[in-house]
Design a protein around this motif. Structure first.
Motif, PDB file in Angstrom:
ATOM      1  N   ILE A 159      42.223  39.173  39.327  1.00  9.54           N
ATOM      2  CA  ILE A 159      42.413  39.098  37.873  1.00  9.54           C
ATOM      3  C   ILE A 159      43.893  39.093  37.522  1.00  9.54           C
ATOM      4  O   ILE A 159      44.347  38.317  36.676  1.00  9.54           O
ATOM      5  N   MET A 160      44.659  39.941  38.185  1.00  7.60           N
ATOM      6  CA  MET A 160      46.098  40.012  37.885  1.00  7.60           C
ATOM      7  C   MET A 160      46.807  38.714  38.243  1.00  7.60           C
ATOM      8  O   MET A 160      47.800  38.347  37.604  1.00  7.60           O
ATOM      9  N   ASN A 161      46.319  38.017  39.250  1.00 10.80           N
ATOM     10  CA  ASN A 161      46.947  36.757  39.668  1.00 10.80           C
ATOM     11  C   ASN A 161      46.459  35.550  38.870  1.00 10.80           C
ATOM     12  O   ASN A 161      46.809  34.417  39.200  1.00 10.80           O
ATOM     13  N   SER A 162      45.687  35.799  37.830  1.00  4.09           N
ATOM     14  CA  SER A 162      45.119  34.707  37.041  1.00  4.09           C
ATOM     15  C   SER A 162      45.750  34.629  35.663  1.00  4.09           C
ATOM     16  O   SER A 162      46.527  35.505  35.252  1.00  4.09           O
ATOM     17  N   GLN A 163      45.362  33.586  34.911  1.00  4.57           N
ATOM     18  CA  GLN A 163      45.859  33.412  33.549  1.00  4.57           C
ATOM     19  C   GLN A 163      45.208  34.390  32.570  1.00  4.57           C
ATOM     20  O   GLN A 163      45.593  34.463  31.406  1.00  4.57           O
ATOM     21  N   TYR A 164      44.222  35.169  33.048  1.00 11.06           N
ATOM     22  CA  TYR A 164      43.487  36.063  32.150  1.00 11.06           C
ATOM     23  C   TYR A 164      44.134  37.436  31.993  1.00 11.06           C
ATOM     24  O   TYR A 164      43.766  38.190  31.093  1.00 11.06           O
ATOM     25  N   TRP A 165      45.054  37.788  32.877  1.00 16.41           N
ATOM     26  CA  TRP A 165      45.545  39.158  32.975  1.00 16.41           C
ATOM     27  C   TRP A 165      45.946  39.748  31.624  1.00 16.41           C
ATOM     28  O   TRP A 165      45.531  40.856  31.271  1.00 16.41           O
ATOM     29  N   GLU A 166      46.740  39.047  30.847  1.00 16.74           N
ATOM     30  CA  GLU A 166      47.242  39.636  29.605  1.00 16.74           C
ATOM     31  C   GLU A 166      46.194  39.687  28.496  1.00 16.74           C
ATOM     32  O   GLU A 166      46.482  40.131  27.390  1.00 16.74           O
ATOM     33  N   LYS A 167      44.961  39.270  28.811  1.00 20.26           N
ATOM     34  CA  LYS A 167      43.875  39.346  27.831  1.00 20.26           C
ATOM     35  C   LYS A 167      42.772  40.299  28.300  1.00 20.26           C
ATOM     36  O   LYS A 167      41.672  40.277  27.759  1.00 20.26           O
ATOM     37  N   CYS A 168      43.095  41.161  29.295  1.00 23.48           N
ATOM     38  CA  CYS A 168      42.057  41.959  29.950  1.00 23.48           C
ATOM     39  C   CYS A 168      42.203  43.454  29.721  1.00 23.48           C
ATOM     40  O   CYS A 168      43.312  43.973  29.598  1.00 23.48           O
ATOM     41  N   ALA A 169      41.050  44.110  29.713  1.00 22.92           N
ATOM     42  CA  ALA A 169      40.976  45.570  29.829  1.00 22.92           C
ATOM     43  C   ALA A 169      39.955  45.858  30.923  1.00 22.92           C
ATOM     44  O   ALA A 169      38.801  45.419  30.838  1.00 22.92           O
ATOM     45  N   ILE A 170      40.385  46.569  31.970  1.00 21.11           N
ATOM     46  CA  ILE A 170      39.530  46.878  33.116  1.00 21.11           C
ATOM     47  C   ILE A 170      39.256  48.376  33.122  1.00 21.11           C
ATOM     48  O   ILE A 170      40.179  49.187  33.080  1.00 21.11           O
ATOM     49  N   PHE A 171      37.979  48.741  33.165  1.00 22.53           N
ATOM     50  CA  PHE A 171      37.575  50.140  33.253  1.00 22.53           C
ATOM     51  C   PHE A 171      36.885  50.358  34.602  1.00 22.53           C
ATOM     52  O   PHE A 171      35.939  49.646  34.949  1.00 22.53           O
ATOM     53  N   ILE A 172      37.367  51.340  35.367  1.00 23.01           N
ATOM     54  CA  ILE A 172      36.762  51.701  36.643  1.00 23.01           C
ATOM     55  C   ILE A 172      36.299  53.150  36.525  1.00 23.01           C
ATOM     56  O   ILE A 172      37.106  54.041  36.247  1.00 23.01           O
ATOM     57  N   PHE A 173      35.003  53.392  36.712  1.00 21.19           N
ATOM     58  CA  PHE A 173      34.528  54.776  36.691  1.00 21.19           C
ATOM     59  C   PHE A 173      33.341  54.917  37.625  1.00 21.19           C
ATOM     60  O   PHE A 173      32.798  53.934  38.143  1.00 21.19           O
ATOM     61  N   TRP A 174      32.948  56.171  37.868  1.00 21.58           N
ATOM     62  CA  TRP A 174      31.910  56.501  38.836  1.00 21.58           C
ATOM     63  C   TRP A 174      30.662  56.956  38.081  1.00 21.58           C
ATOM     64  O   TRP A 174      30.752  57.614  37.053  1.00 21.58           O
ATOM     65  N   ASP A 175      29.476  56.576  38.575  1.00 19.41           N
ATOM     66  CA  ASP A 175      28.279  56.697  37.736  1.00 19.41           C
ATOM     67  C   ASP A 175      27.647  58.087  37.725  1.00 19.41           C
ATOM     68  O   ASP A 175      26.834  58.378  36.854  1.00 19.41           O
ATOM     69  N   ASP A 176      27.959  58.948  38.671  1.00 19.96           N
ATOM     70  CA  ASP A 176      27.594  60.364  38.559  1.00 19.96           C
ATOM     71  C   ASP A 176      28.486  61.172  39.485  1.00 19.96           C
ATOM     72  O   ASP A 176      29.257  60.619  40.266  1.00 19.96           O
ATOM     73  N   TYR A 177      28.389  62.494  39.388  1.00 17.49           N
ATOM     74  CA  TYR A 177      29.349  63.358  40.084  1.00 17.49           C
ATOM     75  C   TYR A 177      29.053  63.490  41.571  1.00 17.49           C
ATOM     76  O   TYR A 177      29.865  64.031  42.332  1.00 17.49           O
ATOM     77  N   GLY A 178      27.904  63.001  42.010  1.00 17.52           N
ATOM     78  CA  GLY A 178      27.612  62.922  43.438  1.00 17.52           C
ATOM     79  C   GLY A 178      27.325  64.236  44.121  1.00 17.52           C
ATOM     80  O   GLY A 178      27.190  64.285  45.346  1.00 17.52           O
ATOM     81  N   GLY A 179      27.246  65.341  43.356  1.00 16.11           N
ATOM     82  CA  GLY A 179      27.032  66.655  43.960  1.00 16.11           C
ATOM     83  C   GLY A 179      28.312  67.374  44.313  1.00 16.11           C
ATOM     84  O   GLY A 179      28.285  68.506  44.820  1.00 16.11           O
ATOM     85  N   PHE A 180      29.469  66.761  44.048  1.00 20.12           N
ATOM     86  CA  PHE A 180      30.760  67.352  44.407  1.00 20.12           C
ATOM     87  C   PHE A 180      31.272  68.268  43.289  1.00 20.12           C
ATOM     88  O   PHE A 180      31.052  68.016  42.102  1.00 20.12           O
ATOM     89  N   TYR A 181      32.018  69.276  43.685  1.00 18.69           N
ATOM     90  CA  TYR A 181      32.520  70.277  42.737  1.00 18.69           C
ATOM     91  C   TYR A 181      33.431  69.661  41.684  1.00 18.69           C
ATOM     92  O   TYR A 181      34.230  68.766  41.971  1.00 18.69           O
ATOM     93  N   ASP A 182      33.296  70.162  40.457  1.00 17.24           N
ATOM     94  CA  ASP A 182      34.249  69.875  39.388  1.00 17.24           C
ATOM     95  C   ASP A 182      34.326  71.106  38.502  1.00 17.24           C
ATOM     96  O   ASP A 182      33.306  71.764  38.242  1.00 17.24           O
ATOM     97  N   HIS A 183      35.521  71.408  38.013  1.00 15.58           N
ATOM     98  CA  HIS A 183      35.713  72.684  37.320  1.00 15.58           C
ATOM     99  C   HIS A 183      35.644  72.604  35.805  1.00 15.58           C
ATOM    100  O   HIS A 183      35.615  73.643  35.129  1.00 15.58           O
TER     101      HIS A 183
END
Length: 539
Positions: free
Chosen positions: A330-354
């Protein structure tokens, strides 16, 4: 005659693209963002991935139910998935009315597996993205349930009361692996059901408005990339493991055939068809380890089970590499300056969080997960506003001006548009290297022999017009800073800001952007090393 000439002139300007693109943009888009890309990864909590990220609300210690405090150990490369537990019961037990001290009371967990975390040596590129763009440290899943209801919230704004993953609770152990073959929704037999908060089980075959319908109402386009697997048993069949396979009017539409693509075809589709206004990339296909050999026997010859979701027991490196390859494209394309990319994880997986998730209704919010925002328009740094999956949908509504909301969750959520500044100088691209070898690409790989001391190479090409590559080799893990200066010694860009990187080779793409022609310097600093080299921009 004058009126006719004016009309002809106006039509000419439209056809000549002097007016039409701007008019079209004003009609459809409220901001420079014309493309939203949502990349959903699997089963990791915030403290598990970013608990050590400088400046974020992360923890390196954990509370136990008896009041004791323990260190979060360094996570193994491959974590035994049988020793971490997810689901409504596990999550609410861990949450423990907001005390976040019940993780050790979840039945069947392993202490070393539940209370562990990675750092920037394990996730170098995710840490660089967090440094160069934005990291949300108050981003929560919609519900205490596992992946399935959380994905429903993302696409439909609610989960129809579901709090579990689809399964046949009456399946025999011998036939259990068959259930993992079926995708969620209408392609699965009706015996596969899902638990609800009321205690009933329902068939996960629904129909309701979705985020796709909202986008299509505005004349915009969409694509989904997910695993698509061909099975030879119990019959020759191809399954699409799509989020939208639960929604009848989408599953039965022609677009389900034309717009839902295999996850490993992103680059090919992107290069041949361009980037849709809304792209969602997901991989929730996960067969437990004990069934994988059996399942592989019944896949079309040459098919490899998806390896890039980051769902334990899969490692993190292959999944991070896959994400990097998408973002590099995406960054190497003509679209980059028109983009918003969201990366997230779909659940906590059983791992600790405070951090205790706010309880806004009977279903959640669920335990916190990481969220990265990558865009030339995002405000750099840590974002500590409370967000959830519905906040992504609210952002889509803001930038695409869609009609109405999917649910009360979407209407009440904080809008992630607050993380953006459309008046700022666009942030530069960060083209990153990958660090793993995919098993379907190379059967054997030899580790690169590292030098005794750090090497900073001359950028290439040099001089350059728009972009160049700055590469260096770290002989050992270290904190690294890489900055660009002008001839007067003024700092003008920070590419890497005191990030702890693993030993290895790092080719970093530098984009000149709006920098004027002239002489510049790039400076690499570690604990025991400092070197500077000259580069020239010619425009």
């Amino acid at each position: 005659m004058k009126i006719k000439l004016i009309n002809l002139l106006f039509l000419y300007l439209l056809s000549s693209n002097y007016i039409f693109p701007q008019f079209l943009n004003e009609k459809k888009f409220a901001t420079p963002i014309e493309h939203v890309i949502v990349i959903v990864k699997e089963n990791r909590s915030f403290d598990h991935y970013f608990g050590k990220f400088k400046g974020a609300d992360g923890a390196t210690k954990a509370k136990l139910s008896n009041g004791a405090v323990i260190d979060l150990k360094h996570a193994d490369k491959n974590i035994d998935a049988d020793k971490i537990k997810i689901g409504w019961g596990a999550s609410t037990t861990a949450y423990n009315n907001g005390n976040m001290d019940g993780f050790d009371k979840v039945e069947g967990i392993g202490i070393d597996e539940t209370f562990c975390q990675y750092d920037s040596t394990d996730l170098p590129n995710y840490y660089i993205y967090a440094n160069n763009y934005a990291l949300c440290d108050k981003f929560f899943t919609p519900t205490h349930g596992p992946s399935f209801p959380n994905h429903l919230y993302l696409i439909a704004g609610h989960a129809f009361g579901a709090v579990g993953n689809p399964e046949d609770p009456n399946s025999s152990i011998e036939n259990k692996y068959l259930d993992y073959m079926y995708p969620w929704g209408w392609a699965a037999p009706s015996r596969i059901t899902v638990a609800t908060l009321s205690g009933n089980r329902i068939t996960p075959q629904f129909d309701c408005p979705t985020i796709i319908d909202k986008i299509k109402e505005k004349g915009l386009t969409w694509k989904e990339f997910c695993p698509i697997l061909k099975w030879t048993f119990p019959s020759n069949v191809e399954y699409k493991y799509s989020r939208f396979g639960c929604i009848k009017h989408i599953y039965e539409s022609n677009e389900f055939k034309t717009n839902v693509h295999n996850i490993d075809q992103f680059d090919n589709i992107f290069k041949s068809q361009g980037l849709a206004n809304y792209t969602i990339i997901t991989n929730t296909f996960a067969i437990p380890k004990e069934y994988q050999s059996l399942a592989s026997m019944f896949l079309e010859k040459g098919t490899i089970l998806p390896q890039t979701s980051e769902h334990p027991p899969l490692g993190t490196c292959e999944g991070e590499d896959f994400t990097v390859m998408i973002i590099n494209s995406i960054m190497n394309s003509q679209y980059w300056e028109k983009c918003a990319i969201f990366i997230f994880w779909d659940d906590y997986g059983g791992f600790y969080d405070h951090v205790p998730p706010p309880q806004i209704d009977s279903y959640g919010l669920g335990i916190r997960v990481p969220c990265l925002i990558i865009s030339p328009w995002v405000k750099k740094g840590i974002k500590s506003t409370i967000f959830e999956f519905a906040s992504v949908n609210k952002f889509i509504k803001s930038v695409f001006n869609t009609n109405g909301f999917l649910s009360s969750r979407d209407s009440l959520a904080n809008d992630m548009i607050s993380c953006f500044d459309f008046t700022q100088t666009p942030l530069p691209k960060t083209i990153l290297p990958t660090h793993c070898t995919f098993p379907n690409e190379v059967e054997e790989s030899k580790e690169m022999k590292l030098p005794d001391k750090l090497i900073l190479n001359q950028n290439f090409p040099n001089p350059f017009n728009s972009s160049t590559t700055i590469d260096f080799v770290l002989p050992k893990s270290d904190y690294v800073t890489l900055k660009i200066y002008d001839e007067l010694g003024r700092e003008i860009r920070t590419i890497i800001n005191n990030i702890y990187l693993n030993a290895g080779y790092y080719p970093i793409r530098f984009e000149a952007g709006n920098l004027a022609s002239g002489v510049y310097y790039y400076r690499l600093i570690t604990k025991d090393y400092k070197e500077e080299k000259k580069m020239v921009i010619l425009k």
